[in-house]
Structures are given as structure tokens and as C-alpha cells.
Design a protein around this motif. Structure first.
Motif, mmCIF file in Angstrom:
data_model
loop_
_atom_site.group_PDB
_atom_site.id
_atom_site.type_symbol
_atom_site.label_atom_id
_atom_site.label_comp_id
_atom_site.label_asym_id
_atom_site.label_seq_id
_atom_site.Cartn_x
_atom_site.Cartn_y
_atom_site.Cartn_z
ATOM 1 N N ASP A 15 10.451 -30.270 2.429
ATOM 2 C CA ASP A 15 9.078 -30.625 2.803
ATOM 3 C C ASP A 15 8.115 -29.511 2.378
ATOM 4 O OD1 ASP A 15 9.910 -32.947 4.701
ATOM 5 O OD2 ASP A 15 11.030 -31.219 5.402
ATOM 6 N N GLY A 17 8.826 -27.022 0.431
ATOM 7 C CA GLY A 17 9.020 -26.705 -0.995
ATOM 8 C C GLY A 17 8.159 -27.580 -1.888
ATOM 9 N N PHE A 179 23.848 -25.319 -4.827
ATOM 10 C CA PHE A 179 22.891 -25.517 -3.732
ATOM 11 C C PHE A 179 23.241 -26.892 -3.162
ATOM 12 C CE2 PHE A 179 18.228 -26.592 -2.583
ATOM 13 C CZ PHE A 179 18.323 -25.948 -1.359
ATOM 14 N N THR A 203 23.997 -20.198 -3.390
ATOM 15 C CA THR A 203 22.798 -19.995 -2.565
ATOM 16 C C THR A 203 23.211 -19.799 -1.095
ATOM 17 O OG1 THR A 203 22.573 -22.385 -2.311
ATOM 18 C CG2 THR A 203 21.332 -21.362 -4.105
ATOM 19 N N ALA A 237 18.107 -15.668 -0.483
ATOM 20 C CA ALA A 237 17.115 -16.735 -0.668
ATOM 21 C C ALA A 237 16.091 -16.229 -1.677
ATOM 22 C CB ALA A 237 16.448 -17.070 0.656
ATOM 23 N N LEU A 238 15.881 -16.970 -2.749
ATOM 24 C CA LEU A 238 15.018 -16.507 -3.854
ATOM 25 C C LEU A 238 13.617 -17.090 -3.710
ATOM 26 C CD1 LEU A 238 17.527 -17.247 -6.771
ATOM 27 C CD2 LEU A 238 16.984 -14.984 -5.817
ATOM 28 N N ARG A 256 20.412 -30.324 -4.609
ATOM 29 C CA ARG A 256 20.373 -31.241 -3.466
ATOM 30 C C ARG A 256 18.918 -31.610 -3.153
ATOM 31 N NH1 ARG A 256 21.027 -26.916 1.574
ATOM 32 N NH2 ARG A 256 18.812 -26.993 2.107
ATOM 33 N N GLY A 257 18.744 -32.651 -2.337
ATOM 34 C CA GLY A 257 17.405 -32.962 -1.823
ATOM 35 C C GLY A 257 16.471 -33.462 -2.899
ATOM 36 N N GLU A 258 15.233 -33.042 -2.834
ATOM 37 C CA GLU A 258 14.202 -33.630 -3.683
ATOM 38 C C GLU A 258 13.664 -32.652 -4.722
ATOM 39 O OE1 GLU A 258 9.825 -35.634 -2.983
ATOM 40 O OE2 GLU A 258 11.443 -36.039 -1.623
ATOM 41 N N TYR A 276 20.505 -36.044 0.521
ATOM 42 C CA TYR A 276 20.498 -35.760 1.947
ATOM 43 C C TYR A 276 21.245 -36.897 2.645
ATOM 44 C CZ TYR A 276 18.694 -34.417 6.499
ATOM 45 O OH TYR A 276 18.587 -34.012 7.796
#
Ligand SMILES: Cc1cn([C@H]2C[C@H](O)[C@@H](COP(=O)(O)OP(=O)(O)O[C@H]3O[C@@H](C)[C@H](O)[C@@H](O)[C@H]3O)O2)c(=O)[nH]c1=O
Length: 358
Positions: A15, A17, A179, A203, A237-238, A256-258, A276
């Protein structure tokens, strides 16, 4: 234009990100952005330097809301605070009200993109909320892709970056980034990578825990250890731009994710996407829709292998093979990324959308 972007952090980092990327992209094009967040903690590592033109403000419910900007983005149906909606209705020229939705390749996205939200058509107030759907086809709102991204990617020096990161790259090593959410295929991945020279960049969070469970040793940020012929390196965490470079530096990206999916697309390397997980397996439909676009090739055998890898990585099949996926990738996805690059990016489309309907 002046923009207000509202984002509620539900879970994970997608969200914030996505909203951070959108805010930076708008600011980079000369817009002024206020980003209202109920939880800005992740920005401490995702965006430690902030961004010029983006003001981050707390969404704490009790705020004395300022005059709204020209465009108000309600990210992922987060429900704007009533006090702010009242201020929107007060403006002589009502702001454009956009519900920025989640990314999906499903067909409903093309049907719903741009539609007004029936509940919010309030002619008296002149406020109309419209849906804006990101997506993979010309009939959708497209994907975030800020100006200069491809040029920066082309000028990227991966060996120097991996040196700076810590582990460097040994001759013949293939680089893989990880990730993921909890994932049943991680042990199979690790077994496969250990059989030939690999550098696995892990990660923090779920991915590090999954590797730790499989190997009995958690990759700590900055530490590197060997498993067979592979090296496993834990990452901190970058910041978001460094996360992009991680994807550019890798021969294979497990995302992963969006937001990381979109960034893996632009990185241009083979990738596997973990969705997810949803309790009713709704993510299976979402995955099938995505695969229908990604592997819409006439090379059916390559498409089958690609599909098998994505299904296995998401727990819908067994027998995950990173090597098989990499082998068929160019044939299975031929022309797909070029087709996406030929479409306007999300911010360009969004600016055009609010200018037209305004
Ligand atoms: C690992 C890492 C991630 N990031 C950033 C990249 C992305 O902007 C962000 C991760 O977001 P995503 O890739 O979207 O994955 P995610 O799993 O964190 O977020 C997801 O949460 C679910 C609740 C939503 O339904 C999904 O749509 C998705 O948004 O974190 C960094 O900046 N540095 C890092 O080191």
C-alpha cells in the motif's frame, strides 16, 4: 496540479510502496503532492531521504483538514475521512476524486476502469468518485513507470552494485533475489540452487524466515554463508530505488504482491510472482488471469512450463524448477514486455484522466 493521496497501511508494504512511487512520480513531473498515511513507519527505510515535492502527513482522524487539492486519490478503497470529504464539497470547483484500485489482470478491470462509483455520485455536492484501475492492457490505467527508468536500468553496472552491496559476484554465479510470503516451494528452490554456483539475495522478513526454516540458519542482513555450490546473502530492508537495483542485478527475481511485480517487469529479467494468499483461493483466479497475459504465446510447450513454475511457486502444484523457468522464459513471454512498454504509463494516464474529466 495539487494532489492529496490517502493511504491506509493494511498489511505488508504494498500500500505504502505503491503510493510512495505514485507520489514521487507525480512530484517528478512537477505536481505538488501531500501523502496522508495512517502509518508512515515503512518510509523510514523505504524512503529515508524523502522526495522533493512530496509532503508526508499523518492521517490521524482528528486532523483540522486543509483545503483539498485539485485531485484526491483514495488508494485501494481506503475510505476518505468524512471531514476531508466535507472540505472537498466546499470547494467552488470540486476536486477530482479517484479511487486507485489494486492491480489485476482479470477481465473486470477493463470493464470497471474509469467508471463512477454509484454510492458516491452526489450531484448536489458535485463530487463524483471514479475508479482508476491499473492493468496490463490498453483499456486499463496501465502500470507505474516513471520517466528515466529504462535509461537508468540500461546504464546500471551490476558488478559494481553487487560489490557495494557486500557479497560481490563470483565468476559463473547466477544471481537470484528472493522476496516472498510463507512459501512451500522455498526448500525446492534452495535444493536446486545449491547444485550450481548461485548467489541468493534474501530480503528480510518472510523470505529470510523461510530460508532459515529450510536451512536451519537465518540469513542475517550483511551475512553470507554457503549451501552446496550456492552462497546465501541476507539483505537489510533497502530504500525503494535500491530495491529496484536488486531486481536489475538478478538473473531471476522471485517477487510478491503488487509493486515488486511491476518493478520485476521493468527489470526485464525472468521472474516468478507469488500472490498475496487469500483464504478462498481468489488469488488463483488472479494468477490464472495474469498467466493468460504473460504466456499468451503460440509456443505452447514453453507456456506450459512457465505456468507450472508459477503454479508451483504459489502452492497450487508441486515440482518448482527455477532452471526450467529461466530456460523457457524468452520463448514463453516473447513480445510481452515490449507490448507493455508501448502503452502509456499509469501516471501519464491518470493525469490525462483527471484533466479530461475535470
Ligand atoms: C524487500 C523490500 C521491499 N521494498 C518495497 C518494494 C515495494 O514498494 C514494497 C513491497 O510491496 P509489494 O511488492 O506490493 O508486496 P507486499 O507483499 O509488501 O504488498 C502486498 O500487500 C498486500 C496486502 C496487497 O494486497 C498486495 O497488493 C501487495 O501490495 O516494498 C523496498 O523498498 N525495499 C526492500 O528491501
Amino acid at each position: 496540479m495539487r494532489w492529496d493521496v490517502f493511504c491506509r497501511v493494511i498489511d505488508n508494504y504494498g500500500d505504502v510502496g505503491v503510493c510512495w512511487r505514485l507520489a514521487c512520480d507525480l512530484a517528478g513531473r512537477g505536481h505538488a503532492v501531500r501523502l496522508w498515511l495512517d502509518d508512515a513507519a515503512a518510509l523510514a527505510w523505504m524512503a529515508p531521504a524523502g522526495a522533493s515535492g512530496v509532503e508526508v502527513l499523518p492521517w490521524d482522524g482528528a486532523a483540522d483538514w486543509p483545503q483539498p487539492g485539485d485531485v484526491v486519490i483514495e488508494a485501494f478503497g481506503c475510505e476518505l475521512p468524512q471531514g476531508f470529504v466535507a472540505r472537498m464539497a466546499e470547494r467552488p470547483a470540486p476536486p477530482q476524486w479517484i479511487n486507485l484500485e489494486y492491480l489485476s489482470a482479470e477481465d473486470y478491470v477493463e470493464r470497471c476502469h474509469g467508471l463512477p462509483s454509484p454510492r458516491y455520485v452526489e450531484p448536489g455536492a458535485g463530487l463524483i468518485k471514479r475508479f482508476f484501475y491499473p492493468g496490463f492492457t490498453p483499456a486499463t490505467g496501465g502500470l507505474l513507470r516513471e520517466p528515466g527508468l529504462l535509461e537508468a536500468r540500461a546504464a546500471f553496472d551490476r558488478e559494481a552494485w553487487l560489490q557495494r552491496l557486500g557479497p560481490g559476484r563470483r565468476p559463473r554465479e547466477r544471481v537470484v533475489s528472493l522476496f516472498c510470503y510463507p512459501n512451500p516451494a522455498v526448500p525446492a528452490l534452495l535444493g536446486e540452487l545449491a547444485e550450481s554456483p548461485h548467489l541468493l539475495l534474501v530480503t528480510p522478513g518472510h523470505a529470510a524466515r523461510a530460508v532459515g526454516e529450510a536451512l536451519g540458519r537465518v540469513p542475517q542482513p550483511g551475512a553470507v554463508f554457503e549451501v552446496g555450490l550456492a552462497r546465501v546473502a541476507g539483505l537489510p530492508a533497502l530504500p525503494q530505488p535500491e530495491f529496484d537495483r536488486l531486481l536489475w542485478a538478478s538473473d531471476l527475481n522471485l517477487v510478491r504482491g503488487e509493486d515488486s511485480l511491476v518493478r520485476a517487469v521493468w527489470a526485464g529479467q525472468p521472474f516468478v510472482w507469488q500472490l498475496y494468499p487469500q483464504s478462498d483461493d481468489a488469488h488463483r483466479l488472479k494468477l490464472e488471469a495474469f498467466l493468460g497475459r504473460l504466456a499468451g504465446t503460440s509456443d505452447h510447450e514453453a507456456a506450459r512450463t512457465l505456468r507450472q513454475a508459477f503454479l508451483a511457486w504459489n502452492g497450487f502444484a508441486t515440482g518448482f524448477s527455477a532452471a526450467a523457468l529461466q530456460e523457457v522464459w524468452p520463448r514463453a513471454t516473447a513480445g510481452w514486455r515490449d507490448g507493455l512498454l508501448a502503452q502509456d504509463d499509469l501516471t501519464t494516464q491518470l493525469v490525462r484522466f483527471v484533466s479530461r474529466t475535470g
